[in-house]
Design a protein around this motif. Structure first.
Motif, PDB file in Angstrom:
ATOM      1  N   LEU A 293      -8.085  52.289 -42.190  1.00 54.09           N
ATOM      2  CA  LEU A 293      -7.551  51.939 -40.875  1.00 54.09           C
ATOM      3  C   LEU A 293      -6.723  50.633 -40.959  1.00 54.09           C
ATOM      4  O   LEU A 293      -6.953  49.701 -41.629  1.00 54.09           O
ATOM      5  CB  LEU A 293      -8.972  51.482 -40.076  1.00 54.09           C
ATOM      6  N   ASP A 294      -5.419  51.016 -40.452  1.00 55.93           N
ATOM      7  CA  ASP A 294      -4.613  49.829 -40.875  1.00 55.93           C
ATOM      8  C   ASP A 294      -4.878  48.577 -40.475  1.00 55.93           C
ATOM      9  O   ASP A 294      -4.370  47.517 -40.731  1.00 55.93           O
ATOM     10  CB  ASP A 294      -3.214  50.283 -40.214  1.00 55.93           C
ATOM     11  N   PHE A 295      -5.598  48.472 -39.205  1.00 61.86           N
ATOM     12  CA  PHE A 295      -6.041  47.209 -38.779  1.00 61.86           C
ATOM     13  C   PHE A 295      -7.300  46.822 -38.836  1.00 61.86           C
ATOM     14  O   PHE A 295      -7.878  46.115 -38.226  1.00 61.86           O
ATOM     15  CB  PHE A 295      -5.705  47.202 -37.270  1.00 61.86           C
ATOM     16  N   GLY A 296      -8.061  47.464 -39.832  1.00 63.00           N
ATOM     17  CA  GLY A 296      -9.404  47.137 -40.203  1.00 63.00           C
ATOM     18  C   GLY A 296     -10.402  46.993 -39.029  1.00 63.00           C
ATOM     19  O   GLY A 296     -10.283  47.825 -38.268  1.00 63.00           O
ATOM     20  N   GLU A 297     -11.181  46.044 -38.812  1.00 63.60           N
ATOM     21  CA  GLU A 297     -12.230  46.105 -37.685  1.00 63.60           C
ATOM     22  C   GLU A 297     -11.584  45.852 -36.475  1.00 63.60           C
ATOM     23  O   GLU A 297     -12.274  46.180 -35.365  1.00 63.60           O
ATOM     24  CB  GLU A 297     -12.666  44.680 -37.782  1.00 63.60           C
ATOM     25  N   SER A 298     -10.263  45.744 -36.347  1.00 68.05           N
ATOM     26  CA  SER A 298      -9.424  45.451 -35.023  1.00 68.05           C
ATOM     27  C   SER A 298      -8.756  46.893 -34.691  1.00 68.05           C
ATOM     28  O   SER A 298      -8.205  46.834 -33.532  1.00 68.05           O
ATOM     29  CB  SER A 298      -8.696  44.439 -34.685  1.00 68.05           C
TER      30      SER A 298
ATOM     31  N   ASN B 281       2.623  62.771 -37.232  1.00 67.19           N
ATOM     32  CA  ASN B 281       2.391  61.345 -37.051  1.00 67.19           C
ATOM     33  C   ASN B 281       1.633  61.260 -35.641  1.00 67.19           C
ATOM     34  O   ASN B 281       2.043  61.506 -34.757  1.00 67.19           O
ATOM     35  CB  ASN B 281       3.667  60.534 -37.136  1.00 67.19           C
ATOM     36  N   PRO B 282       0.268  60.887 -35.637  1.00 70.51           N
ATOM     37  CA  PRO B 282      -0.125  60.535 -34.395  1.00 70.51           C
ATOM     38  C   PRO B 282       0.243  59.423 -33.298  1.00 70.51           C
ATOM     39  O   PRO B 282       0.127  59.467 -32.248  1.00 70.51           O
ATOM     40  CB  PRO B 282      -1.800  60.369 -34.746  1.00 70.51           C
ATOM     41  N   LEU B 283       0.948  58.689 -34.143  1.00 71.91           N
ATOM     42  CA  LEU B 283       1.420  57.351 -33.153  1.00 71.91           C
ATOM     43  C   LEU B 283       2.982  57.208 -33.477  1.00 71.91           C
ATOM     44  O   LEU B 283       3.507  56.233 -34.140  1.00 71.91           O
ATOM     45  CB  LEU B 283       0.703  56.163 -33.571  1.00 71.91           C
ATOM     46  N   PRO B 284       3.856  58.295 -33.369  1.00 72.40           N
ATOM     47  CA  PRO B 284       5.315  58.209 -33.801  1.00 72.40           C
ATOM     48  C   PRO B 284       5.958  57.013 -33.112  1.00 72.40           C
ATOM     49  O   PRO B 284       7.086  56.486 -33.707  1.00 72.40           O
ATOM     50  CB  PRO B 284       5.756  59.410 -33.451  1.00 72.40           C
ATOM     51  N   ASP B 285       5.458  56.504 -32.131  1.00 73.27           N
ATOM     52  CA  ASP B 285       6.408  55.574 -31.364  1.00 73.27           C
ATOM     53  C   ASP B 285       6.073  54.030 -31.871  1.00 73.27           C
ATOM     54  O   ASP B 285       6.487  53.221 -31.397  1.00 73.27           O
ATOM     55  CB  ASP B 285       6.361  55.719 -29.822  1.00 73.27           C
ATOM     56  N   ARG B 286       4.764  54.187 -32.582  1.00 72.40           N
ATOM     57  CA  ARG B 286       4.482  52.800 -32.996  1.00 72.40           C
ATOM     58  C   ARG B 286       4.136  52.443 -34.472  1.00 72.40           C
ATOM     59  O   ARG B 286       4.409  51.318 -34.903  1.00 72.40           O
ATOM     60  CB  ARG B 286       2.986  52.485 -32.457  1.00 72.40           C
ATOM     61  N   PHE B 287       3.927  53.472 -35.224  1.00 68.60           N
ATOM     62  CA  PHE B 287       3.681  53.370 -36.763  1.00 68.60           C
ATOM     63  C   PHE B 287       4.189  54.424 -37.430  1.00 68.60           C
ATOM     64  O   PHE B 287       3.884  55.669 -36.908  1.00 68.60           O
ATOM     65  CB  PHE B 287       2.283  53.022 -37.009  1.00 68.60           C
TER      66      PHE B 287
ATOM     67  N   ILE C  87       2.467  56.755 -39.811  1.00 70.61           N
ATOM     68  CA  ILE C  87       1.206  57.171 -40.260  1.00 70.61           C
ATOM     69  C   ILE C  87       1.185  58.755 -40.201  1.00 70.61           C
ATOM     70  O   ILE C  87       0.700  59.251 -39.467  1.00 70.61           O
ATOM     71  CB  ILE C  87      -0.105  56.598 -39.392  1.00 70.61           C
ATOM     72  N   THR C  88       1.699  59.187 -41.253  1.00 67.58           N
ATOM     73  CA  THR C  88       1.881  60.583 -41.248  1.00 67.58           C
ATOM     74  C   THR C  88       0.598  61.137 -42.076  1.00 67.58           C
ATOM     75  O   THR C  88       0.137  60.760 -42.866  1.00 67.58           O
ATOM     76  CB  THR C  88       3.429  61.125 -42.234  1.00 67.58           C
ATOM     77  N   LEU C  89       0.000  62.297 -41.092  1.00 67.66           N
ATOM     78  CA  LEU C  89      -1.103  62.917 -41.719  1.00 67.66           C
ATOM     79  C   LEU C  89      -0.514  64.077 -42.281  1.00 67.66           C
ATOM     80  O   LEU C  89       0.170  64.844 -41.706  1.00 67.66           O
ATOM     81  CB  LEU C  89      -2.042  63.039 -40.543  1.00 67.66           C
ATOM     82  N   ILE C  90      -1.332  64.562 -43.539  1.00 69.89           N
ATOM     83  CA  ILE C  90      -0.983  65.766 -43.941  1.00 69.89           C
ATOM     84  C   ILE C  90      -2.066  66.905 -43.628  1.00 69.89           C
ATOM     85  O   ILE C  90      -3.197  66.438 -42.947  1.00 69.89           O
ATOM     86  CB  ILE C  90      -1.003  65.667 -45.548  1.00 69.89           C
TER      87      ILE C  90
END
Length: 168
Positions: A30-35, A151-157, A159-162
């Motif tokens: 998780l890129d933002f850990g607990e948040s 990428n589930p969040l292409p407009d924000r990050f 995060i390419t999922l394979i």
């Protein structure tokens, strides 16, 4: 260890939600850990169970892990197309990893998919860092489908999922 795979019971939602959340947190997924906003989704087993099949692995009355199986589309599907089932949110408690729990859950999903009318394949998305999961998928006959990576969040990050698929 005798592992049973079955549908999650409502009194197990919290335990499975915490196992899933801690697996993703502990593995640094998780890129933002607990948040991280996704943490709430991982913990919300009741929501998943209302929209898909949530399976748990149990032994000696204890939840060891779980997976969300999306039999034929619906709100929980990310990449499944017509004729495909999808596996999501596979997680195993850290202290029982390496004992076949994850593999048993993936096998149960594949077996379930074979009983779904018109289902010809099982698909899934995973992060590049989930190497132990990749080994399970490949051992069970899943193959990489790079043309479906997304990428589930292409407009924000970035995060390419394979992706992987298993032809039934």
């Amino acid at each position: 260890m005798d592992i049973a795979i079955r549908h999650v019971a409502p009194d197990e939602y919290a335990a499975l939600g915490e196992i899933t959340a801690q697996a993703y947190l502990g593995d640094g997924l998780l890129d933002f850990g607990e948040s991280d906003v996704y943490l709430g989704e991982l913990r919300d087993v009741a929501k998943r169970a209302a929209e898909a099949d949530v399976l748990v692995a149990v032994a000696d009355g204890r939840v060891l892990g779980g997976v969300t199986f999306v039999p034929a589309g619906g709100p929980m599907a990310d990449i499944a197309r017509t004729g495909e089932a999808e596996i999501r949110m596979l997680a195993v408690a850290p202290e029982v990893r390496g004992r076949g729990v994850g593999e048993a859950l993936v096998r149960a999903c594949a077996e379930r998919a074979r009983t779904v009318d018109g289902c010809v394949r099982v698909v899934l998305s995973t992060q590049r860092a989930m190497r132990a999961a990749h080994r399970i998928y490949e051992r069970l006959g899943f193959t990489r489908t790079p043309e479906r990576d997304w990428n589930p969040l292409p407009d924000r990050f970035d995060i390419t999922l394979i992706t992987y698929e298993l032809t039934l």
